[in-house]
Design a protein around this motif. Structure first.
Motif, mmCIF file in Angstrom:
data_model
loop_
_atom_site.group_PDB
_atom_site.id
_atom_site.type_symbol
_atom_site.label_atom_id
_atom_site.label_comp_id
_atom_site.label_asym_id
_atom_site.label_seq_id
_atom_site.Cartn_x
_atom_site.Cartn_y
_atom_site.Cartn_z
ATOM 1 N N GLY A 29 -5.724 12.691 -5.537
ATOM 2 C CA GLY A 29 -5.556 14.109 -5.880
ATOM 3 C C GLY A 29 -6.866 14.649 -6.414
ATOM 4 N N THR A 30 -7.396 15.645 -5.745
ATOM 5 C CA THR A 30 -8.750 16.125 -6.073
ATOM 6 C C THR A 30 -8.795 16.823 -7.445
ATOM 7 N N THR A 31 -10.019 17.042 -7.903
ATOM 8 C CA THR A 31 -10.237 17.801 -9.140
ATOM 9 C C THR A 31 -9.518 19.144 -9.079
ATOM 10 N N GLU A 32 -9.631 19.816 -7.916
ATOM 11 C CA GLU A 32 -9.021 21.149 -7.806
ATOM 12 C C GLU A 32 -7.507 21.074 -7.948
ATOM 13 N N MET A 33 -6.916 20.012 -7.374
ATOM 14 C CA MET A 33 -5.452 19.885 -7.472
ATOM 15 C C MET A 33 -5.025 19.635 -8.919
ATOM 16 N N ALA B 135 -2.523 16.720 6.109
ATOM 17 C CA ALA B 135 -1.749 16.786 4.867
ATOM 18 C C ALA B 135 -2.414 15.903 3.823
ATOM 19 N N GLY B 136 -3.340 16.502 3.067
ATOM 20 C CA GLY B 136 -4.028 15.769 2.000
ATOM 21 C C GLY B 136 -3.614 16.336 0.655
ATOM 22 N N SER B 137 -4.215 17.489 0.302
ATOM 23 C CA SER B 137 -3.884 18.099 -0.992
ATOM 24 C C SER B 137 -2.477 18.677 -1.006
ATOM 25 N N ASP B 138 -1.951 18.989 0.162
ATOM 26 C CA ASP B 138 -0.625 19.642 0.224
ATOM 27 C C ASP B 138 0.344 18.784 1.056
ATOM 28 N N MET C 189 -3.037 8.682 7.579
ATOM 29 C CA MET C 189 -4.431 8.212 7.595
ATOM 30 C C MET C 189 -5.023 8.126 6.198
ATOM 31 N N TRP C 190 -6.171 7.479 6.108
ATOM 32 C CA TRP C 190 -6.847 7.188 4.834
ATOM 33 C C TRP C 190 -6.024 6.210 3.981
ATOM 34 N N ILE C 191 -5.257 5.339 4.610
ATOM 35 C CA ILE C 191 -4.380 4.468 3.836
ATOM 36 C C ILE C 191 -5.128 3.193 3.439
ATOM 37 N N SER C 192 -5.411 3.084 2.148
ATOM 38 C CA SER C 192 -6.207 1.956 1.644
ATOM 39 C C SER C 192 -5.447 0.647 1.824
ATOM 40 N N ASN C 193 -6.144 -0.343 2.313
ATOM 41 C CA ASN C 193 -5.644 -1.727 2.423
ATOM 42 C C ASN C 193 -4.403 -1.880 3.312
ATOM 43 N N CYS D 151 0.858 -1.193 0.000
ATOM 44 C CA CYS D 151 0.000 0.000 0.000
ATOM 45 C C CYS D 151 0.892 1.241 0.000
ATOM 46 N N PHE D 152 0.258 2.380 -0.185
ATOM 47 C CA PHE D 152 0.992 3.647 -0.338
ATOM 48 C C PHE D 152 0.496 4.624 0.717
ATOM 49 N N ALA D 153 1.414 5.123 1.544
ATOM 50 C CA ALA D 153 1.016 5.981 2.665
ATOM 51 C C ALA D 153 1.631 7.362 2.537
ATOM 52 N N GLN D 154 0.822 8.290 2.066
ATOM 53 C CA GLN D 154 1.258 9.678 1.942
ATOM 54 C C GLN D 154 0.422 10.596 2.832
ATOM 55 N N THR D 155 -0.911 10.409 2.779
ATOM 56 C CA THR D 155 -1.832 11.350 3.420
ATOM 57 C C THR D 155 -1.746 11.302 4.943
ATOM 58 N N GLU D 156 -1.927 12.468 5.567
ATOM 59 C CA GLU D 156 -2.015 12.566 7.032
ATOM 60 C C GLU D 156 -3.249 13.402 7.368
HETATM 61 C C1 LIG Z 1 -11.497 6.087 -0.089
HETATM 62 C C2 LIG Z 1 -10.204 6.825 0.042
HETATM 63 C C3 LIG Z 1 -9.010 6.148 -0.152
HETATM 64 C C4 LIG Z 1 -7.781 6.789 0.014
HETATM 65 N N1 LIG Z 1 -6.616 6.066 -0.090
HETATM 66 C C5 LIG Z 1 -5.424 6.675 0.164
HETATM 67 C C6 LIG Z 1 -4.207 5.913 0.185
HETATM 68 O O1 LIG Z 1 -4.203 4.693 -0.055
HETATM 69 N N2 LIG Z 1 -3.045 6.552 0.465
HETATM 70 C C7 LIG Z 1 -2.987 7.895 0.741
HETATM 71 O O2 LIG Z 1 -1.892 8.397 0.994
HETATM 72 N N3 LIG Z 1 -4.133 8.652 0.744
HETATM 73 C C8 LIG Z 1 -5.342 8.070 0.465
HETATM 74 N N4 LIG Z 1 -6.511 8.820 0.463
HETATM 75 C C9 LIG Z 1 -6.444 10.249 0.766
HETATM 76 C C10 LIG Z 1 -6.711 11.148 -0.434
HETATM 77 O O3 LIG Z 1 -5.628 11.105 -1.333
HETATM 78 C C11 LIG Z 1 -6.965 12.577 0.093
HETATM 79 O O4 LIG Z 1 -8.176 12.527 0.806
HETATM 80 C C12 LIG Z 1 -7.075 13.591 -1.008
HETATM 81 O O5 LIG Z 1 -5.806 13.827 -1.561
HETATM 82 C C13 LIG Z 1 -7.659 14.917 -0.511
HETATM 83 O O6 LIG Z 1 -7.051 15.348 0.670
HETATM 84 P P1 LIG Z 1 -7.950 15.868 1.902
HETATM 85 O O7 LIG Z 1 -9.024 14.894 2.147
HETATM 86 O O8 LIG Z 1 -7.036 16.200 3.034
HETATM 87 O O9 LIG Z 1 -8.614 17.221 1.378
HETATM 88 P P2 LIG Z 1 -8.109 18.703 1.644
HETATM 89 O O10 LIG Z 1 -6.692 18.860 1.231
HETATM 90 O O11 LIG Z 1 -8.454 19.092 3.035
HETATM 91 O O12 LIG Z 1 -9.027 19.534 0.648
HETATM 92 C C14 LIG Z 1 -10.436 19.723 0.880
HETATM 93 C C15 LIG Z 1 -11.054 20.360 -0.356
HETATM 94 O O13 LIG Z 1 -10.457 21.635 -0.616
HETATM 95 C C16 LIG Z 1 -9.900 21.652 -1.902
HETATM 96 N N5 LIG Z 1 -8.658 22.428 -1.865
HETATM 97 C C17 LIG Z 1 -7.567 22.201 -1.087
HETATM 98 N N6 LIG Z 1 -6.622 23.127 -1.338
HETATM 99 C C18 LIG Z 1 -7.117 23.941 -2.314
HETATM 100 C C19 LIG Z 1 -6.611 25.059 -3.043
HETATM 101 N N7 LIG Z 1 -5.380 25.543 -2.803
HETATM 102 N N8 LIG Z 1 -7.389 25.646 -3.959
HETATM 103 C C20 LIG Z 1 -8.630 25.174 -4.212
HETATM 104 N N9 LIG Z 1 -9.178 24.114 -3.576
HETATM 105 C C21 LIG Z 1 -8.417 23.494 -2.642
HETATM 106 C C22 LIG Z 1 -9.638 20.210 -2.260
HETATM 107 O O14 LIG Z 1 -9.575 20.022 -3.654
HETATM 108 C C23 LIG Z 1 -10.833 19.530 -1.623
HETATM 109 O O15 LIG Z 1 -11.944 19.644 -2.474
HETATM 110 C C24 LIG Z 1 -7.754 8.185 0.316
HETATM 111 C C25 LIG Z 1 -8.962 8.893 0.464
HETATM 112 C C26 LIG Z 1 -10.169 8.226 0.338
HETATM 113 C C27 LIG Z 1 -11.445 8.995 0.559
#
Ligand SMILES: Cc1cc2nc3c(=O)[nH]c(=O)nc-3n(C[C@H](O)[C@H](O)[C@H](O)COP(=O)(O)OP(=O)(O)OC[C@H]3O[C@@H](n4cnc5c(N)ncnc54)[C@H](O)[C@@H]3O)c2cc1C
Length: 404
Positions: free
Chosen positions: A389-393, A151-154, A177-181, A143-148
């Motif tokens: 990585g969200t649509t916004e990212m 620390a999601g989008s950044d 956290m959010w680390i799949s599998n 599995c891949f662990a990046q998110t905390e």
């Molecule tokens: C089912 C599931 C499985 C996952 N599996 C993994 C995994 O295996 N490993 C792992 O590392 N991670 C995993 N993730 C985490 C996922 O990659 C993050 O949730 C995702 O990158 C978004 O981060 P966040 O939830 O912290 O949102 P945030 O960073 O808090 O962002 C919230 C919202 O604000 C928007 N936003 C943030 N910054 C900006 C900006 N500067 N300008 C405009 N809009 C902005 C975002 O696009 C989003 O819509 C998983 C998540 C889910 C739900």
């Protein structure tokens, strides 16, 4: 000539090389003959949304069925199709991978294939035997662990997990956290800050942490998502976890770049065919349904309101397919496709969800029925706007390219 009658929604929008067409046709037959007959049983289970293919298959079907699918996958070479030739695979290019994936995602039932995170190909020395080969064979999972939590989008700017030097290796501290599998994985590819000044510019390193390492604690997140009760995201604590130097993946300080590479191909470009297969299925189902379902004396298919929904679905599919195949072909020519990967990732999520939304609406109450794959597909495609990585990212990355 009747232009409308001549219009064939199955017409290929892209001329695939003959070998890719052959693999596509073979995969299509496997989906029709092997996976589709299993779909009702799969949808009736609570494994039907998110997860790892093998685990989900084992959770629903008899060993005999799982073994049969695995042997079909291995006999046809699909199992190894993404594995480079030097590691015993067929080393198919991105376009072939995408076409196969599109076919496989026509059905909700997953097909077992080697699931190798592409960064694991950075393995050197004994990492190849210890980690890479067993993952290719399906004997180990990663599995891949990046998110905390913060620390999601950044992740580059906000990551708190640290690795500090100690004799013969590193000590990792922090929580992902959010680390799949994570719970079922044998190895965790984890990113940690090794130089707080440099952070994503040379200060983040990728480590391989093995299951059972002292100080490693994995727990349920306690957060239930609509991806289903089997959706498996975990909190992973690293409490002074010792990692020997031999478990650094790639160079020290190069972990962020590696992670981005994994995300570009695996979590962005290769998500598009997952959307395409599901979108195509939802369109085919909607066409069928609208022809059969009669209201006020006429089939739904004769109503312009319904026809326009079908057309919108069709346009999204064709446009996404063209973008995806073009990006894959460029990737196969060795071009940098980071920008294209972002483009198809966000359009797959956005257009995928709206295509499924049309399909659910056209089906009326049956659109919400769990016997059909539509709600499962909808949730998975809506998730695509967030995971990886969200649509916004993605838009942020594309804008950077446009404005640079
Ligand atoms: C089912 C599931 C499985 C996952 N599996 C993994 C995994 O295996 N490993 C792992 O590392 N991670 C995993 N993730 C985490 C996922 O990659 C993050 O949730 C995702 O990158 C978004 O981060 P966040 O939830 O912290 O949102 P945030 O960073 O808090 O962002 C919230 C919202 O604000 C928007 N936003 C943030 N910054 C900006 C900006 N500067 N300008 C405009 N809009 C902005 C975002 O696009 C989003 O819509 C998983 C998540 C889910 C739900």
């Amino acid at each position: 000539m009747n232009a409308v009658a001549e219009f064939d929604t199955d017409a290929p929008s892209f001329q695939l090389p003959p070998m890719v067409q052959e693999i596509r046709d073979m995969t299509r037959r496997i989906v029709r003959d092997e996976l589709m007959p299993l779909e009702q049983q799969y949808l009736a289970s609570d494994w039907a949304t998110y997860g790892a293919a093998m685990e989900n298959l084992k959770g629903v079907f008899d060993k005999k069925i799982v073994d049969r699918l695995v042997s079909i996958s291995k006999d046809t070479g699909l199992w190894n199709m993404t594995v480079p030739e030097e590691h015993g695979g067929t080393g198919m290019g991105l376009l072939a991978q995408i076409v196969v994936s599109e076919e496989l995602h026509y059905c909700a039932v997953p097909f077992p294939m080697a699931s190798v995170p592409n960064i694991l190909y950075e393995s050197t020395g004994d990492q190849i035997e210890r980690f890479l080969r067993p993952v290719i064979a399906g004997d180990k999972t990663a599995c891949f662990a990046q998110t905390e939590a913060n620390a999601g989008s950044d992740p580059g700017g906000m990551m708190q997990t640290r690795a500090t030097r100690t004799e013969g290796g590193w000590l990792i501290n922090g929580t992902k956290m959010w680390i799949s599998n994570a719970m079922s994985s044998d190895i965790i590819q984890v990113q940690a800050v090794t130089d707080a000044e440099k952070r994503q510019r040379g200060g983040i390193t990728m480590f391989i942490v093995e299951k059972g390492a002292q100080g490693l604690h994995i727990e349920e997140s306690g957060i239930r998502t609509w991806l289903g009760s089997r959706s498996a995201q975990y909190v992973v604590h690293f409490d002074n976890v010792f990692v020997p130097d031999g478990n650094v993946l790639g160079a020290v300080g190069n972990g962020f770049r590696l992670g981005q590479r994994w995300l570009t191909i695996h979590d962005r470009l290769l998500r598009a065919p997952q959307a395409l297969g599901r979108m195509q299925r939802s369109l085919d189902m909607s066409v069928e349904w609208s022809k059969q379902r009669v209201t006020f004396g006429k089939p739904l298919s004769e109503r312009q309101a319904i026809q326009w929904r079908l057309v919108d679905m069709h346009v999204d599919i064709e446009a996404l397919r063209a973008l995806t195949y073009a990006a894959a072909a460029r990737g196969d020519r060795g071009e940098d496709v980071r920008n294209e990967a972002s483009l198809v990732k966000f359009t797959a999520g956005e257009w995928g969800a709206r295509t499924l939304d049309h399909a659910i609406q056209i089906h009326g109450a049956m659109g919400e029925a769990l016997e059909l794959p539509l709600t499962v597909f909808y949730r998975l495609l809506r998730h695509m706007q967030i995971g990886g990585g969200t649509t916004e990212m993605q838009k942020m990355l594309i804008a950077r390219q446009l404005l640079k």
